[in-house]
Every structure is written in C-alpha cells, then in structure tokens.
Scaffold this motif. Structure first.
Motif, PDB file in Angstrom:
ATOM      1  N   UNK A   1       0.833  -1.304   0.181  1.00  0.00           N
ATOM      2  CA  UNK A   1      -0.042  -0.066   0.111  1.00  0.00           C
ATOM      3  C   UNK A   1       1.090   1.303   0.033  1.00  0.00           C
ATOM      4  N   UNK A   2       0.257   2.235  -0.701  1.00  0.00           N
ATOM      5  CA  UNK A   2       0.970   3.485  -0.866  1.00  0.00           C
ATOM      6  C   UNK A   2       0.088   4.517  -0.258  1.00  0.00           C
TER       7      UNK A   2
ATOM      8  N   UNK B   1       4.090   7.077   2.443  1.00  0.00           N
ATOM      9  CA  UNK B   1       4.274   5.976   3.730  1.00  0.00           C
ATOM     10  C   UNK B   1       3.758   4.639   2.755  1.00  0.00           C
ATOM     11  N   UNK B   2       4.673   3.448   3.204  1.00  0.00           N
ATOM     12  CA  UNK B   2       4.259   2.353   2.772  1.00  0.00           C
ATOM     13  C   UNK B   2       3.862   1.405   3.631  1.00  0.00           C
ATOM     14  N   UNK B   3       3.114   0.416   3.413  1.00  0.00           N
ATOM     15  CA  UNK B   3       2.875  -0.580   4.068  1.00  0.00           C
ATOM     16  C   UNK B   3       2.733  -2.062   3.347  1.00  0.00           C
ATOM     17  N   UNK B   4       2.973  -3.035   3.723  1.00  0.00           N
ATOM     18  CA  UNK B   4       2.918  -4.088   3.202  1.00  0.00           C
ATOM     19  C   UNK B   4       2.184  -5.359   4.062  1.00  0.00           C
ATOM     20  N   UNK B   5       1.460  -6.439   3.377  1.00  0.00           N
ATOM     21  CA  UNK B   5       1.136  -7.532   4.056  1.00  0.00           C
ATOM     22  C   UNK B   5       2.166  -8.614   4.069  1.00  0.00           C
TER      23      UNK B   5
ATOM     24  N   UNK C   1      -3.923   4.993  -2.217  1.00  0.00           N
ATOM     25  CA  UNK C   1      -5.005   5.649  -1.435  1.00  0.00           C
ATOM     26  C   UNK C   1      -5.533   6.623  -2.443  1.00  0.00           C
ATOM     27  N   UNK C   2      -7.070   6.757  -2.372  1.00  0.00           N
ATOM     28  CA  UNK C   2      -7.774   7.625  -2.950  1.00  0.00           C
ATOM     29  C   UNK C   2      -8.481   8.696  -2.219  1.00  0.00           C
ATOM     30  N   UNK C   3      -7.673   9.875  -2.338  1.00  0.00           N
ATOM     31  CA  UNK C   3      -8.032  11.059  -1.484  1.00  0.00           C
ATOM     32  C   UNK C   3      -9.423  11.716  -1.952  1.00  0.00           C
ATOM     33  N   UNK C   4     -10.258  11.952  -0.988  1.00  0.00           N
ATOM     34  CA  UNK C   4     -11.551  12.276  -1.439  1.00  0.00           C
ATOM     35  C   UNK C   4     -11.808  13.534  -0.431  1.00  0.00           C
ATOM     36  N   UNK C   5     -12.683  14.527  -1.013  1.00  0.00           N
ATOM     37  CA  UNK C   5     -13.159  15.625  -0.100  1.00  0.00           C
ATOM     38  C   UNK C   5     -14.617  14.919   0.596  1.00  0.00           C
ATOM     39  N   UNK C   6     -15.045  15.628   1.566  1.00  0.00           N
ATOM     40  CA  UNK C   6     -16.302  15.231   2.236  1.00  0.00           C
ATOM     41  C   UNK C   6     -17.539  15.256   1.402  1.00  0.00           C
TER      42      UNK C   6
ATOM     43  N   UNK D   1       2.050   4.974   8.968  1.00  0.00           N
ATOM     44  CA  UNK D   1       0.702   4.588   9.753  1.00  0.00           C
ATOM     45  C   UNK D   1      -0.470   4.651   8.762  1.00  0.00           C
ATOM     46  N   UNK D   2      -0.516   5.716   8.080  1.00  0.00           N
ATOM     47  CA  UNK D   2      -1.613   5.942   7.099  1.00  0.00           C
ATOM     48  C   UNK D   2      -1.653   5.101   6.173  1.00  0.00           C
ATOM     49  N   UNK D   3      -0.545   4.414   5.518  1.00  0.00           N
ATOM     50  CA  UNK D   3      -0.614   3.545   4.600  1.00  0.00           C
ATOM     51  C   UNK D   3      -0.916   2.135   5.106  1.00  0.00           C
ATOM     52  N   UNK D   4      -0.545   1.831   6.204  1.00  0.00           N
ATOM     53  CA  UNK D   4      -1.198   0.670   6.950  1.00  0.00           C
ATOM     54  C   UNK D   4      -2.584   0.741   7.326  1.00  0.00           C
ATOM     55  N   UNK D   5      -3.273   1.916   7.494  1.00  0.00           N
ATOM     56  CA  UNK D   5      -4.590   1.994   7.575  1.00  0.00           C
ATOM     57  C   UNK D   5      -5.150   1.615   6.113  1.00  0.00           C
ATOM     58  N   UNK D   6      -4.825   2.172   5.186  1.00  0.00           N
ATOM     59  CA  UNK D   6      -5.279   2.000   3.637  1.00  0.00           C
ATOM     60  C   UNK D   6      -5.037   0.615   3.596  1.00  0.00           C
ATOM     61  N   UNK D   7      -4.106   0.029   3.900  1.00  0.00           N
ATOM     62  CA  UNK D   7      -4.050  -1.455   3.353  1.00  0.00           C
ATOM     63  C   UNK D   7      -4.893  -2.172   4.270  1.00  0.00           C
TER      64      UNK D   7
END
Length: 137
Positions: A6-7, A15-19, A56-61, A123-129
């Motif tokens: 995840x990126x 930030x990067x995270x991996x399984x 990650x796909x950043x979106x507004x509210x 941590x954000x990448x980890x949450x996305x993943x």
C-alpha cells in the motif's frame, strides 16, 4: 501468494505498508521521499513477490477528488510504465491521517514522536492497506 503493498502518496514523501505473504496482516514498511519512490518500488519488487499495489484515493467530504489526486494520477502513469505487471487498486483514504494520529496517541507515543510526519504517513499506509484487506474479506 505474494504481498500486497500500500502507498499513502504525498508530494514530499510516501508512506508504505505491506502484507505478509498470506495477505492477512498489514504492517508499516517505511517512508520514502516521493522523488525516490519509483526506484524504491522497482528494487522492492525485484526481491519480494508483490501481487498488488493499493494506492490511497483522497476524496473531499462531498466525495469529489482532492487536490492531490492530480499528482497521484501522474504517479500512477509512471508506475504502470515502470512496473506494468502489478495491478493497482484504489482505496478511499479519507480520515487516515487523523486515524493515524489517534493511533499514535492511543499507543502512548510522546508529543515529540507524534510530530514525526514520516511515521504518520507509514501508519496511514497501514490503515489504507487494512481497509483494503477488510473490504476484500
């Protein structure tokens, strides 16, 4: 089975995270300066089997695309050219930075440690993943 990487893309750093290889557990990997991200990913996939990139796909509210989406789209074109054999999945990343910061508070990190933006990105990448893994199951 390969890993899922995840990126959490940012214009300065990512930030990067991996399984794990069974694609069960999401763990923070590292934070990389954006200008070095493609070379880092090429090197990483040369020694680890990666089945999927989750970005990650950043979106507004109001559900519209965030300003940073333009930069992410440019990166995705470069990624597809550099590593064409690994597909990309997008995951809504709203609130991940806030959740990452709260995770840091909950885990007892001192204020000085919580100011480490690289750690927030990881941590954000980890949450996305983790969000991707949860939606998949």
């Amino acid at each position: 089975m390969g890993r899922i990487l995840a990126i959490d893309y940012g214009t300065k750093r990512c930030g990067l995270a991996v399984t794990d290889e069974l694609q069960i557990i999401a763990s923070g990997l590292t934070t990389v300066e954006t200008k070095h991200l493609l070379s880092y990913l090429k090197k990483y996939v040369s020694f680890e089997k990666v089945d999927l990139f989750v970005v990650g796909l950043p979106k507004q509210m109001n559900n519209s695309a965030s300003e940073s989406e333009v930069h992410i789209q440019q990166f995705l074109v470069q990624l597809a050219k550099a590593i064409p054999n690994i597909p990309v999945q997008r995951v809504d990343e709203r609130f991940t930075s806030k959740m990452a910061f709260q995770t840091m508070i909950d885990s007892g990190l001192k204020k000085k440690q919580r100011q480490n933006k690289a750690l927030v990105d990881e941590i954000s990448a980890t949450l996305i993943l983790q969000s991707y893994l949860t939606s998949k199951s």
